[in-house]
Design an enzyme around this catalytic site. Structure first.
Site, mmCIF file in Angstrom:
data_model
loop_
_atom_site.group_PDB
_atom_site.id
_atom_site.type_symbol
_atom_site.label_atom_id
_atom_site.label_comp_id
_atom_site.label_asym_id
_atom_site.label_seq_id
_atom_site.Cartn_x
_atom_site.Cartn_y
_atom_site.Cartn_z
ATOM 1 N N GLY A 40 0.799 -1.144 0.084
ATOM 2 C CA GLY A 40 0.025 -0.013 0.116
ATOM 3 C C GLY A 40 0.929 1.321 0.175
ATOM 4 N N SER A 112 6.231 -4.679 -2.202
ATOM 5 C CA SER A 112 5.919 -3.064 -2.851
ATOM 6 C C SER A 112 6.397 -2.256 -1.358
ATOM 7 C CB SER A 112 4.512 -3.368 -3.133
ATOM 8 O OG SER A 112 4.124 -1.964 -3.656
ATOM 9 N N TRP A 113 5.378 -1.487 -1.020
ATOM 10 C CA TRP A 113 5.436 -1.015 0.382
ATOM 11 C C TRP A 113 5.862 -1.870 1.518
ATOM 12 C CZ3 TRP A 113 6.579 2.653 3.568
ATOM 13 C CH2 TRP A 113 6.158 2.525 5.006
ATOM 14 N N ASP A 268 8.567 -4.206 -13.898
ATOM 15 C CA ASP A 268 7.982 -3.045 -13.068
ATOM 16 C C ASP A 268 8.354 -1.841 -13.146
ATOM 17 O OD1 ASP A 268 7.181 -1.895 -10.625
ATOM 18 O OD2 ASP A 268 7.884 -3.571 -9.298
ATOM 19 N N HIS A 296 4.807 -4.976 -11.634
ATOM 20 C CA HIS A 296 4.573 -4.942 -10.295
ATOM 21 C C HIS A 296 3.747 -5.927 -9.540
ATOM 22 C CE1 HIS A 296 5.474 -2.692 -6.567
ATOM 23 N NE2 HIS A 296 4.251 -2.386 -6.322
#
Length: 315
Positions: A40, A112-113, A268, A296
């Site tokens: 996120g 990701s985050w 990505d 991604h």
């Protein structure tokens, strides 16, 4: 992936500052502890994330980071104060959850985050991390944020112009992320809804070329989850996640002795492969796996690499 399973335990962790963080545990109560760190920021954990682990060999812990998913209060309510939602708060929540569950060391898995948060946690508490599986490496440096919300616009000029025009005209040549942060706290629900739509439309554009990924992965959320996701993203990225620029790469030497697998899609666009390559150079115990058919949002090949890494660490 492994069959769907349900938690055998769950609850809300009282952080002592008005936040209650949702957590759940599934798999084998006597198995190898593993923590799923979702992306996120503000995505929340999902049932499918349980399925990357062999439920016979892993004790799988998932949690919703502050103010998203089933954690309370929820960021979709503009009255929810996000001032106590920073990277440092999330690291403290992870430690508090580890202690609550009586876990000495755990494997970290996320992307990701989530990879930024995992790295920040592991560099702060390396003695508590047994291994790491990191997908879609990000370190949330200002350069990475600028690339995602401005630089990659050279590939999608029309969509980026719409993203830029989503903020008031007077702010379009300034800090777009700060402007979106203000819009997402507006008392008018129509203003917040439009800002969330404009933000996630841009995110969807960035992943739109990923033929093996999930289309519209950012906007395809229920209304409350969409509002919380966008608000928390803007809150974090407009503040560079409260991380000193480049600190996670600079301090990667603290990860020495922790085996890691970095899994990154070659295509990505939002988080270029260079991020993972740089981290692999600085982390001596990490192995970089480049997935040639993925961006991604992943692919079947990427999921197989994740399963293989987690299965190896279970052994």
């Amino acid at each position: 992936m492994y069959p769907a399973i349900e938690p055998y335990d769950h609850g809300h962790l009282d952080t002592g500052d008005g936040n209650h963080v949702y957590w759940e545990v599934c798999g084998n109560p006597e198995g190898k502890p593993a923590l799923v760190v979702h992306g996120g920021p503000g995505s929340g954990c999902t049932p499918n994330q349980r399925r990357s682990f062999d439920p016979e060999r892993y004790r799988i812990v998932l949690f919703d980071q502050r103010n998203c998913g089933r954690s309370l209060p929820h960021a979709s309510d503009p009255a929810t104060d996000l001032s106590a939602n920073t990277t440092q708060h999330l690291i403290a929540d992870m430690e508090r959850l580890r202690e609550h569950l009586g876990i000495d060391k755990w494997l970290l898995y996320g992307g990701s985050w989530g990879s930024t948060l995992m790295l920040a946690y592991a560099e702060a508490h390396p003695e508590r991390v047994s291994e790491m599986v990191v997908v879609g490496v990000t370190m949330t440096r200002r350069s990475e944020i600028d690339w995602l919300y401005r630089g990659v616009g050279r590939f999608f000029p029309e969509q980026w112009q719409r993203f830029r025009e989503g903020v008031p005209e007077a702010e379009r040549d300034g800090d777009l992320l700060a402007a979106y942060t203000r819009l997402m706290s507006d008392p008018d629900p129509a203003v917040r809804a439009k800002a969330a739509h404009d933000w996630t439309a841009w995110e969807d554009a960035v992943i739109s070329l990923e033929v093996n990924g999930k289309p519209n992965a950012y906007s395809d959320r229920p209304p409350a989850a969409l509002l919380a996701f966008t608000r928390i993203c803007a809150h974090y990225f407009s503040n560079a996640a409260w991380l000193e620029e480049g600190v996670l790469l600079r301090d990667a030497h603290k990860l020495a002795g922790i085996p890691g697998v970095l899994i990154h899609g070659r295509f990505d666009l939002g988080g270029p492969l260079e991020n993972a390559w740089q981290l692999a150079q600085a982390w001596p115990d990490a192995r970089l796996v480049v997935v040639d058919d993925s961006g991604h949002t992943g692919s079947d090949t990427m999921r197989k690499e994740v399963l293989a890494a987690l299965d190896r660490f279970a052994d």
